[in-house]
Design an enzyme around this catalytic site. Structure first.
Site, short mmCIF file in Angstrom:
data_model
loop_
_atom_site.label_atom_id
_atom_site.label_comp_id
_atom_site.label_asym_id
_atom_site.label_seq_id
_atom_site.Cartn_x
_atom_site.Cartn_y
_atom_site.Cartn_z
N ILE A 186 40.63 33.04 36.38
CA ILE A 186 41.45 33.89 37.24
C ILE A 186 41.36 35.37 36.87
O ILE A 186 42.16 36.18 37.32
CB ILE A 186 42.92 33.45 37.23
N LYS A 187 40.39 35.74 36.05
CA LYS A 187 40.26 37.13 35.66
C LYS A 187 39.64 37.97 36.77
O LYS A 187 39.12 37.45 37.75
CB LYS A 187 39.44 37.23 34.37
N ASN A 188 39.68 39.31 36.58
CA ASN A 188 39.13 40.22 37.60
C ASN A 188 37.68 39.90 37.92
O ASN A 188 37.24 40.06 39.05
CB ASN A 188 39.24 41.66 37.13
#
Length: 385
Positions: free
Chosen positions: A187-189
């Site tokens: 779910i990171k950038n």
């Protein structure tokens, strides 16, 4: 998962794929080379070019990146590492993994980040490293005290798990004087599915990290294919990134400009919608320079708000329970007023690129309705809610 599944405000966070990731993974599968190889090396080069730096070393996770950075910085038993309690537990576990001791420090209530004054008040003869957490994507600028830290032999290791693409002044995070650690989790950038990266300060550190991530073996996989032996030159761990994961990262990186714009726009839409809502204070991520990873607010009666919004299908979360209150870290507990207040008040609103303005309006409306029914009052950045 593809974007056609369209997660909505019921999800607190969700990956965003651009449609090329599956094709990139398929090419790796067809090649027969699934592990660490040429695709990972290309991903490293592309990230280094994006950040404007000489080198970047891809690893298995953000936690692995922190662990390796501490090792190459020479941090070990008997050393203290200054770290905010307001972070995911992985930050602290990496410190314990090298046998060092966490020295928990407080944060600024408005940003959930440390500042140079909080850091320097905690520095002692035992301090070997400072580990600022770039919470929510906001850069932490320690330039004013960098010289003093250098004189004292204190390494700066940035936990930039939330902050890929953010800026510290004119440069991207990772292009400064710190050992910087990124996470490329789901779910990171920017996601690799799972993965991380260490940005070394010197070529020697880059070489050391590359050996450490591959069990201390000096030769690359390609080099080992053409010899009957190999050399194990140091302690090491199995922390390399696979070509399968790197392929996802390369596809994501090609669209990072769109990611950056979208996440900033989402955060600003939230900020505008929240601005007239009584009983709420937004945590500032500095969206002009950051690529926001979270949208957080502070509210009184947070647990009641959490339960009500969850019951209405709004995917709120809490990032994070302070570490100094965790049983595993009780030996290093200290009184941290701002952290403890934030730990009772912070609420993470749904934040991912699948959200529309209508989703955000729904979230903010549900929050406002509950606070109005509960008789909430404005929570100021410096006051207890």
């Amino acid at each position: 998962m593809t974007n056609s599944s369209r997660p909505d405000a019921r999800r607190n966070a969700s990956p965003y794929l651009y449609g090329e990731e599956a094709e990139a993974v398929a090419r790796v599968l067809e090649s027969g080379q699934y592990g660490h190889g040429a695709v990972t090396e290309e991903f490293e080069r592309r990230v280094a070019d994006f950040l404007g730096i000489p080198d970047a070393v891809a690893v298995a996770s953000g936690t692995a990146a922190l662990h390796l950075a501490l090792i190459v910085a020479g941090v070990g038993p008997g050393d203290e590492v200054i770290v905010p309690s307001m972070t995911f537990c992985a930050t602290v576990q990496a410190i314990l993994a090298v046998g060092a001791t966490p020295r928990f420090v407080d944060i600024e209530l408005g940003t959930l980040c440390v500042n140079d004054q909080l850091v320097m008040e905690a520095v002692s003869d035992a301090t070997a490293a400072v580990m600022p957490v770039l919470f929510g994507g906001r850069a932490v600028d320690l330039a004013a005290v960098q010289g003093e830290l250098d004189e004292r032999g204190v390494a700066v290791i940035e936990d930039a798990a939330h902050a890929f693409g953010s800026r510290n002044g004119p440069r991207r995070v990772g292009a400064g004087r710190a050992l910087t650690c990124f996470s490329f989790g789901p779910i990171k950038n920017l996601t690799c599915g799972q993965g991380g990266m260490v940005i070394p300060r010197t070529p020697e550190e880059a070489d050391a990290i590359r050996r450490l991530r591959l069990l201390g073996v000096a030769q690359s996989q390609a080099e080992r294919a053409n010899t009957t032996t190999y050399r194990v030159e140091s302690f090491g761990l199995r922390y390399q990134l696979s070509d399968l994961n790197a392929a996802v990262g390369l596809a994501q990186l090609a669209h990072f400009g769109a990611t950056e714009r979208a996440r900033r726009d989402l955060w600003r839409t939230y900020r505008s919608a929240l601005s007239s809502l009584e009983g709420v204070t937004s945590v500032d991520v500095d969206p002009d320079r950051s690529v926001p990873h979270l949208c957080q607010v502070r509210v009184k009666n947070r647990d009641a708000v959490f339960a009500r919004l969850r019951s209405q299908g709004v995917g709120v979360g809490v990032h994070y329970p302070p570490n100094h209150s965790q049983p595993a870290f009780a030996a290093w507990k200290r009184t941290l007023p701002a952290t403890e207040q934030a730990g009772q008040e912070i609420l993470s609103l749904p934040f991912h690129q699948h959200l529309t303005e209508q989703h955000i309006e729904h979230v903010v409306s549900a929050l406002g309705q509950f606070l109005k029914s509960a008789g909430g009052t404005m929570c100021s950045p410096a006051a207890s809610c």
